[in-house]
Design an enzyme around this catalytic site. Structure first.
Site, PDB file in Angstrom:
ATOM      1  N   PRO A  66       0.892  -1.219   0.076  1.00  0.00           N
ATOM      2  CA  PRO A  66       0.151   0.097  -0.296  1.00  0.00           C
ATOM      3  C   PRO A  66       0.827   1.393  -0.044  1.00  0.00           C
ATOM      4  O   PRO A  66       2.018   1.125   0.455  1.00  0.00           O
ATOM      5  CB  PRO A  66      -0.695  -0.197   1.337  1.00  0.00           C
ATOM      6  CG  PRO A  66      -0.227  -1.145   2.105  1.00  0.00           C
ATOM      7  CD  PRO A  66       0.614  -1.771   1.152  1.00  0.00           C
ATOM      8  N   HIS A  67       0.424   2.389  -0.939  1.00  0.00           N
ATOM      9  CA  HIS A  67       1.271   3.555  -0.889  1.00  0.00           C
ATOM     10  C   HIS A  67       0.498   4.658  -1.044  1.00  0.00           C
ATOM     11  O   HIS A  67      -0.738   4.554  -1.707  1.00  0.00           O
ATOM     12  CB  HIS A  67       2.328   3.330  -1.935  1.00  0.00           C
ATOM     13  CG  HIS A  67       1.856   2.961  -3.290  1.00  0.00           C
ATOM     14  ND1 HIS A  67       1.627   1.631  -3.521  1.00  0.00           N
ATOM     15  CD2 HIS A  67       1.520   3.626  -4.213  1.00  0.00           C
ATOM     16  CE1 HIS A  67       0.999   1.701  -4.921  1.00  0.00           C
ATOM     17  NE2 HIS A  67       1.117   2.916  -5.230  1.00  0.00           N
ATOM     18  N   ALA A  68       0.847   6.080  -0.651  1.00  0.00           N
ATOM     19  CA  ALA A  68       0.081   7.008  -0.959  1.00  0.00           C
ATOM     20  C   ALA A  68       0.786   8.131  -0.644  1.00  0.00           C
ATOM     21  O   ALA A  68       2.063   8.244  -0.285  1.00  0.00           O
ATOM     22  CB  ALA A  68      -1.042   7.241   0.226  1.00  0.00           C
TER      23      ALA A  68
END
Length: 154
Positions: A65-67
């Site tokens: 997951p990344h942002a």
């Protein structure tokens, strides 16, 4: 760039129970708040927005997951090993027990992509994942993740 510059020991945790993908993302939010001072609710919101574009479960029990987050100066990471895997809508439909979350400054371009490539390459090695799954101690996990200084970002 190497994992030692992205991840700090306080951002590595073993979670005994996360009942769902959303609970795992909340655990990541709590971990980044305690390790980096990021607002947990904003982290979860950013991760959920990214997941709505497409799941970040890359297969073989691994999720990335990344942002992008306002207020960051560089890419940072958080690692969670789950004692009990959860459904993460991964490409291979296998449940996830390894999650390495990345957060980049809003204006990070290549740096964010290099970090994703580095983490992906590291966790694509089955021997690394086997070691991670066999060592449910945060300091040992940090050592395993950061021991290979020769793995560099593209």
């Amino acid at each position: 760039m190497d994992l030692f510059t992205i991840l700090k020991p306080e951002a590595v945790k073993v979670v005994s129970a996360a009942s769902s993908k959303k609970r795992l993302l909340h655990a990541i939010g709590e971990l980044t708040e305690s390790a980096y001072g990021l607002d947990s609710a904003r982290v979860v919101e950013a991760l959920l927005e990214r997941e709505n574009l497409g799941p970040t479960g890359v297969g073989h029990g691994v999720a990335l997951p990344h942002a992008r987050m306002p207020g960051l100066d560089s890419v940072i990471g958080a690692f969670i090993l789950l004692e009990k895997p959860v459904d993460f809508s991964a490409v291979d439909r296998q449940p996830v027990d390894i999650a390495f979350a990345l957060f980049a400054p809003e204006d990070a371009g290549v740096e964010h992509l290099k970090a994703l490539a580095l983490v992906s390459r590291t966790l694509r090695e089955s021997s690394v994942c086997t070691k991670l799954r066999a060592n449910p101690d945060p300091s040992t996990l940090f050592s395993i993740l950061t021991e290979n200084k020769n793995v560099q970002a593209a």
